[in-house]
Design an enzyme around this catalytic site. Structure first.
Site, PDB file in Angstrom:
ATOM      1  N   GLU A 228       0.892  -1.170   0.000  1.00 27.50           N
ATOM      2  CA  GLU A 228       0.000   0.000   0.000  1.00 27.50           C
ATOM      3  C   GLU A 228       0.923   1.211   0.000  1.00 27.50           C
ATOM      4  O   GLU A 228       1.493   1.555   1.025  1.00 27.50           O
ATOM      5  CB  GLU A 228      -0.861  -0.001   1.272  1.00 27.50           C
ATOM      6  N   CYS A 262      -2.453   9.035   2.370  1.00 24.96           N
ATOM      7  CA  CYS A 262      -2.105   8.500   1.046  1.00 24.96           C
ATOM      8  C   CYS A 262      -3.218   8.805   0.049  1.00 24.96           C
ATOM      9  O   CYS A 262      -2.958   9.017  -1.128  1.00 24.96           O
ATOM     10  CB  CYS A 262      -1.852   7.009   1.135  1.00 24.96           C
TER      11      CYS A 262
HETATM   12  P1  NAP Z   1       8.422   5.101   4.639  1.00 30.06           P
HETATM   13  O1  NAP Z   1       9.604   5.925   4.870  1.00 30.06           O
HETATM   14  O2  NAP Z   1       8.425   4.160   3.513  1.00 30.06           O
HETATM   15  O3  NAP Z   1       8.144   4.337   6.009  1.00 30.06           O
HETATM   16  C1  NAP Z   1       7.140   3.367   6.134  1.00 30.06           C
HETATM   17  C2  NAP Z   1       7.659   2.213   6.965  1.00 30.06           C
HETATM   18  O4  NAP Z   1       8.685   1.542   6.231  1.00 30.06           O
HETATM   19  C3  NAP Z   1       8.316   2.661   8.263  1.00 30.06           C
HETATM   20  O5  NAP Z   1       8.058   1.695   9.246  1.00 30.06           O
HETATM   21  C4  NAP Z   1       9.791   2.666   7.914  1.00 30.06           C
HETATM   22  O6  NAP Z   1      10.621   2.546   9.018  1.00 30.06           O
HETATM   23  C5  NAP Z   1       9.848   1.444   7.037  1.00 30.06           C
HETATM   24  N1  NAP Z   1      10.999   1.361   6.155  1.00 30.06           N
HETATM   25  C6  NAP Z   1      11.484   2.316   5.339  1.00 30.06           C
HETATM   26  N2  NAP Z   1      12.526   1.835   4.626  1.00 30.06           N
HETATM   27  C7  NAP Z   1      12.695   0.543   5.007  1.00 30.06           C
HETATM   28  C8  NAP Z   1      13.622  -0.473   4.641  1.00 30.06           C
HETATM   29  N3  NAP Z   1      14.569  -0.280   3.723  1.00 30.06           N
HETATM   30  N4  NAP Z   1      13.521  -1.676   5.237  1.00 30.06           N
HETATM   31  C9  NAP Z   1      12.567  -1.894   6.162  1.00 30.06           C
HETATM   32  N5  NAP Z   1      11.650  -0.977   6.550  1.00 30.06           N
HETATM   33  C10 NAP Z   1      11.727   0.236   5.981  1.00 30.06           C
HETATM   34  O7  NAP Z   1       7.106   5.928   4.452  1.00 30.06           O
HETATM   35  P2  NAP Z   1       6.827   7.406   4.844  1.00 30.06           P
HETATM   36  O8  NAP Z   1       7.379   8.240   3.752  1.00 30.06           O
HETATM   37  O9  NAP Z   1       7.205   7.709   6.230  1.00 30.06           O
HETATM   38  O10 NAP Z   1       5.219   7.309   4.785  1.00 30.06           O
HETATM   39  C11 NAP Z   1       4.476   7.968   3.912  1.00 30.06           C
HETATM   40  C12 NAP Z   1       4.231   7.170   2.642  1.00 30.06           C
HETATM   41  O11 NAP Z   1       3.358   6.094   2.903  1.00 30.06           O
HETATM   42  C13 NAP Z   1       3.536   8.045   1.638  1.00 30.06           C
HETATM   43  O12 NAP Z   1       3.998   7.812   0.347  1.00 30.06           O
HETATM   44  C14 NAP Z   1       2.091   7.595   1.760  1.00 30.06           C
HETATM   45  O13 NAP Z   1       1.298   7.895   0.656  1.00 30.06           O
HETATM   46  C15 NAP Z   1       2.259   6.141   2.018  1.00 30.06           C
HETATM   47  N6  NAP Z   1       1.051   5.587   2.635  1.00 30.06           N
HETATM   48  C16 NAP Z   1       0.288   4.730   1.922  1.00 30.06           C
HETATM   49  C17 NAP Z   1      -0.886   4.220   2.459  1.00 30.06           C
HETATM   50  C18 NAP Z   1      -1.745   3.257   1.695  1.00 30.06           C
HETATM   51  O14 NAP Z   1      -2.600   2.626   2.298  1.00 30.06           O
HETATM   52  N7  NAP Z   1      -1.577   3.111   0.404  1.00 30.06           N
HETATM   53  C19 NAP Z   1      -1.261   4.598   3.741  1.00 30.06           C
HETATM   54  C20 NAP Z   1      -0.457   5.481   4.439  1.00 30.06           C
HETATM   55  C21 NAP Z   1       0.703   5.961   3.876  1.00 30.06           C
HETATM   56  P3  NAP Z   1      11.428   3.821   9.598  1.00 30.06           P
HETATM   57  O15 NAP Z   1      10.426   4.772  10.098  1.00 30.06           O
HETATM   58  O16 NAP Z   1      12.241   3.214  10.685  1.00 30.06           O
HETATM   59  O17 NAP Z   1      12.236   4.369   8.468  1.00 30.06           O
END
Ligand code: NAP
Length: 469
Positions: A228, A262
């Protein structure tokens, strides 16, 4: 990975959480795996009654659970209470319908009495983001608990209090230890968990960057994944739309959760007969927003979750303007230690402006003028994303026709984008794959085991299968 809560309203450190070591992870996986083997032979009903208890617990503890969210990631308290309520509703939904959804399905077949049984697959690894810290967990935990798949999760490093509170709430509701375990672990440890033989599926919500990495690891280990990811959803105002209705919805569609959703409406695509009036109304409405303490009911705009989120958004806006976008409203600094970002409106974003294909994760609206409905659909589809969408049209049938032509996962006509337990949630293109919630969500990590039974032995191979194997 440092897990810590820094209050987004004050930017003061609230608490740091130590990482879990490998021994703890091992203990967690072994407990979860044992539960999976036990659950395989238990009726679904034994777990759905516990989901009812989870729902009741969330409802009974709304205030305290909501406060944790507000301090962890800054959302307004009233929005935090709403998030707790949707969590209770999701648990309730699978408590009510889980057993029925997991009934075997009969298949008409010449091979014999064929049925598709729905069995659990084993423990799942979840990686979840900070913007809806409980809701994201509940979307995967509740259906999979009904199925019989335990979950372990790595939550965002900036929302550790919510991660711990969810685990505690579920445990306090009476769910067996090992069903749903929070892991404060590093990316390397996440990789190790994904590779572990006791893990049988991976669910991630987050950025494309994290999605690519985690899904690649799942793929390398032959584990199914659901993703997602982000979105840059269109909000189409069709030629025949009633602008009075549109204006009641547009501001919240962009600014709810400080724009960190999102499925926020990030691109307003307005047919030219409505454009000037819509833009004027949006500016007026953005100007009335009241930023402030997210604990205060009078506040209508909360701070962003972290300093780096604010810096990233600022850089995106600066870049959009440098590449020719017109700043219609906002983008002025707010003098406060919290991560406030003034609601901002950008227009004249051309296709060669990086902003055109970028997700703005905060209170920034892109507004586009198009000639007619056909041009609106074309622009809506000219996106790397396909998660949600909103269409306003005077004639709802016409709105539905527009909705069907948008390449996206979910569209709402003449209303807000919303989420409910029964509505499957997910996207296409760079917004990911798979669905959470509803009847599709509960089936993502199910072994649809085919069982064919013949009342009398059928041993004539040639005549039974026509020679095909
Ligand atoms: P993010 O950086 O990808 O973080 C999301 C999760 O992934 C966190 O727990 C993060 O941990 C973890 N993570 C990141 N890189 C990783 C890796 N290499 N290995 C393992 N885990 C990893 O996301 P964000 O930018 O904070 O969140 C916003 C994004 O999420 C936006 O693009 C939004 O649109 C999307 N989103 C989508 C939905 C949906 O349902 N489609 C819902 C909500 C949000 P850390 O915090 O420790 O880095």
């Amino acid at each position: 990975m440092a897990y810590k809560t820094i209050n987004p309203y004050t930017n003061e450190l609230v608490k740091t959480y130590p990482n879990h070591d490998d021994a703890y992870v091992e203990k967690t996986l072994s407990k979860a795996d044992a539960l999976y083997h036990q659950w395989r032979n238990q009726p679904v009903k034994e777990r759905t009654v516990l989901l009812q208890a989870v729902s009741d617990y969330f409802t009974a503890h709304t205030d305290e659970l909501a406060k944790v969210l507000t301090i962890d990631m800054g959302k307004r308290l009233s929005e935090a209470k709403g998030e707790v309520a949707i969590c209770a509703a999701i648990a309730q939904y699978y408590a009510d319908h889980g057993e029925e959804m997991l009934q075997p399905q009969t298949i008409k077949s010449s091979a014999g009495e064929a049925r598709e049984e729905k069995h659990p697959v084993g423990t799942l690894m979840m990686v979840e983001p900070w913007n809806f810290p409980y809701y994201q967990l509940m979307r995967v935990f509740a259906p999979n608990f009904a199925v019989g798949n335990p979950v372990v999760y790595k939550h965002a490093s900036n929302t550790p209090a919510s991660a711990a509170a969810f685990e505690e709430a579920v445990r306090n509701a009476g769910v067996p230890d090992g069903s749903c375990t929070n892991l404060f672990i590093s990316y390397d440890q996440v990789s190790n968990v994904i590779a572990d033989k006791r893990i049988h599926g991976v669910a991630l919500t987050g950025s494309e960057r994290a999605g690519k990495k985690v899904a690649a690891e799942a793929g390398q280990n032959l584990k199914k994944s659901t993703l997602e990811l982000g979105g840059s959803d269109a909000f189409i105002v069709a030629e025949d739309a009633n602008l009075e209705e549109v204006n009641k919805v547009a501001t919240s569609a962009r600014l709810y959760n400080a724009g960190q959703v999102c499925t926020s409406s990030k691109r307003f695509i307005i047919t030219e007969n409505h454009y000037d009036e819509f833009l004027a109304a949006l500016k007026k409405s953005f100007a009335q927003v009241k930023w402030g303490d997210p604990m205060d009911d009078a506040t209508t705009l909360a701070p962003l979750c972290t300093v780096s989120a604010k810096e990233k958004l600022q850089a995106q806006v600066d870049d959009a303007i440098a590449n020719g976008a017109t700043l219609e409203y906002g983008n002025q600094p707010i003098d406060h230690p919290g991560n406030f970002f003034e609601p901002t409106i950008l227009t004249n974003i051309t296709r060669d402006n990086p902003a055109y294909f970028t997700e703005f994760f905060g209170p920034v609206a892109q507004v586009y003028k198009v000639k007619d409905d056909a041009a609106a659909i074309k622009l809506a589809n000219d996106s790397d994303y396909g998660l949600g969408g909103v269409v306003f049209a005077g004639n709802p049938k016409h709105g539905a026709e527009i909705a069907s032509q948008i390449e996206t996962g979910q569209v709402f006509v003449n209303t807000y984008f919303g989420t409910l337990p029964e509505l499957p949630f997910g996207g296409v293109k760079n917004s990911g794959y798979g669905r959470e919630l509803g009847h599709l969500g509960i089936n993502e990590f199910v072994n649809n085991e085919l069982v064919v039974v013949n009342p009398e032995p059928k041993v004539d191979f040639e005549n039974t299968f026509g020679g095909f194997v």
